[in-house]
Every structure is written in C-alpha cells, then in structure tokens.
Scaffold this motif. Sequence first.
Motif, short mmCIF file in Angstrom:
data_model
loop_
_atom_site.label_atom_id
_atom_site.label_comp_id
_atom_site.label_asym_id
_atom_site.label_seq_id
_atom_site.Cartn_x
_atom_site.Cartn_y
_atom_site.Cartn_z
N ASP A 25 -0.34 -5.74 -1.15
CA ASP A 25 1.06 -6.14 -0.30
C ASP A 25 1.36 -7.59 -1.03
O ASP A 25 2.74 -7.80 -1.19
CB ASP A 25 0.81 -6.28 1.01
CG ASP A 25 0.68 -4.86 1.85
OD1 ASP A 25 1.26 -3.99 1.27
OD2 ASP A 25 0.27 -4.95 3.12
N LEU A 26 0.55 -8.58 -1.12
CA LEU A 26 0.98 -9.72 -1.67
C LEU A 26 1.45 -9.76 -3.08
O LEU A 26 2.46 -10.47 -3.58
CB LEU A 26 -0.24 -10.84 -1.50
CG LEU A 26 -0.68 -11.10 -0.08
CD1 LEU A 26 -2.05 -11.72 -0.19
CD2 LEU A 26 0.25 -11.83 0.48
N ARG A 27 0.91 -8.85 -3.80
CA ARG A 27 1.31 -8.58 -5.28
C ARG A 27 2.77 -8.10 -5.33
O ARG A 27 3.49 -8.60 -5.78
CB ARG A 27 0.61 -7.69 -5.83
CG ARG A 27 0.95 -7.57 -7.20
CD ARG A 27 -0.03 -6.33 -7.99
NE ARG A 27 0.40 -6.02 -9.27
CZ ARG A 27 0.21 -6.67 -10.45
NH1 ARG A 27 -0.32 -7.95 -10.32
NH2 ARG A 27 0.67 -6.39 -11.55
N THR A 28 3.18 -7.13 -4.24
CA THR A 28 4.45 -6.58 -4.38
C THR A 28 5.39 -7.91 -3.75
O THR A 28 6.62 -8.06 -4.53
CB THR A 28 4.53 -5.53 -3.48
OG1 THR A 28 3.60 -4.38 -3.62
CG2 THR A 28 6.07 -4.92 -2.97
N ALA A 29 5.22 -8.51 -2.97
CA ALA A 29 5.89 -9.69 -2.37
C ALA A 29 6.03 -10.62 -3.48
O ALA A 29 7.31 -11.33 -3.72
CB ALA A 29 5.34 -10.38 -0.99
N PHE A 30 4.87 -10.89 -4.28
CA PHE A 30 5.18 -11.93 -5.48
C PHE A 30 6.12 -11.72 -6.20
O PHE A 30 6.87 -12.19 -6.72
CB PHE A 30 3.87 -12.28 -6.00
CG PHE A 30 3.97 -13.03 -7.32
CD1 PHE A 30 4.15 -14.36 -7.22
CD2 PHE A 30 3.95 -12.37 -8.53
CE1 PHE A 30 4.26 -15.12 -8.30
CE2 PHE A 30 4.16 -12.95 -9.37
CZ PHE A 30 4.39 -14.50 -9.57
N MET A 31 5.87 -10.27 -6.91
CA MET A 31 6.62 -9.58 -7.78
C MET A 31 8.15 -9.66 -7.35
O MET A 31 9.14 -9.85 -8.15
CB MET A 31 6.31 -8.25 -8.32
CG MET A 31 4.86 -8.28 -8.91
SD MET A 31 4.65 -9.13 -10.27
CE MET A 31 5.70 -8.18 -11.33
N ASP A 32 8.51 -9.21 -6.26
CA ASP A 32 9.88 -8.95 -5.45
C ASP A 32 10.47 -10.53 -5.44
O ASP A 32 11.72 -10.59 -5.93
CB ASP A 32 9.83 -8.61 -4.17
CG ASP A 32 9.52 -7.06 -4.14
OD1 ASP A 32 9.62 -6.44 -5.13
OD2 ASP A 32 9.41 -6.38 -3.09
N SER A 33 9.72 -11.47 -5.05
CA SER A 33 10.17 -12.71 -5.16
C SER A 33 10.71 -13.30 -6.55
O SER A 33 11.56 -13.95 -6.80
CB SER A 33 9.38 -13.64 -4.46
OG SER A 33 9.93 -15.12 -4.10
N ALA A 34 9.60 -13.12 -7.49
CA ALA A 34 9.82 -13.67 -8.91
C ALA A 34 11.28 -13.05 -9.20
O ALA A 34 11.90 -13.58 -10.09
CB ALA A 34 8.58 -13.45 -9.60
N ALA A 35 11.15 -11.78 -9.37
CA ALA A 35 12.56 -10.97 -9.73
C ALA A 35 13.64 -11.36 -9.23
O ALA A 35 14.69 -11.53 -9.83
CB ALA A 35 12.20 -9.33 -9.45
#
Length: 100
Positions: A25-35
């Motif tokens: 979940d945190l990885r997905t949130a990080f990747m979405d935010s970075a993108a």
Amino acid sequence: MSYDPGALHAALAAAVGEDSALIADLRTAFMDSAARQIDLLGRARCDANWQLAAWRLKGLAASFGLTALMALAEDAAQAAPGDPAVLRQLRTALAALEQE
C-alpha cells in the motif's frame, strides 16, 4: 547515476516491518505521488510551479532515503521549466523504482 535495487522496499520495510500488505500500500502511494509530481513538472510553464513540483518530489524521495531520486529532483529544481533531459531522467528513475 545508479539506482539501488530494492532501496524503496528496504526503506518501507524499515518503517513498517515486514507487513507485506502495508508495504504494498505504501509503495503504491509513493509511486502515485512521485508520478504525480513528475507529471506536474512536465506540465509546468513557469519557474514557481516547476520548482514547487521538484521540491515536493525531492521531499518525497528524502522521506524514503532515495538519494539518487533526491539528486535528480534537486537538478530539476535548478533547471529550466520543461527541460526534456531532466524529465527523461526522472521518468527513467521512476521506471527503475517500479521494477524493484
């Protein structure tokens, strides 16, 4: 610039332990935010918007100890809005993180 395979996973595991669901979940949130920040950089037409997106990306990378991404974001903050070379480097870095 080299990318440390597994750096994002290691940072997340250090923060939350080995809870694989939470890490995902945190990885997905990080990747979405970075993108999202890289997308904002791509659409920025003025120095202020460009720098704000670059600084947010740098802060996000710093939160996870991703020094290579932090350095790229700092380079972006110093570059002209819309610099295609900077955007390409950031997109490459994000793609590398997705492959972890």
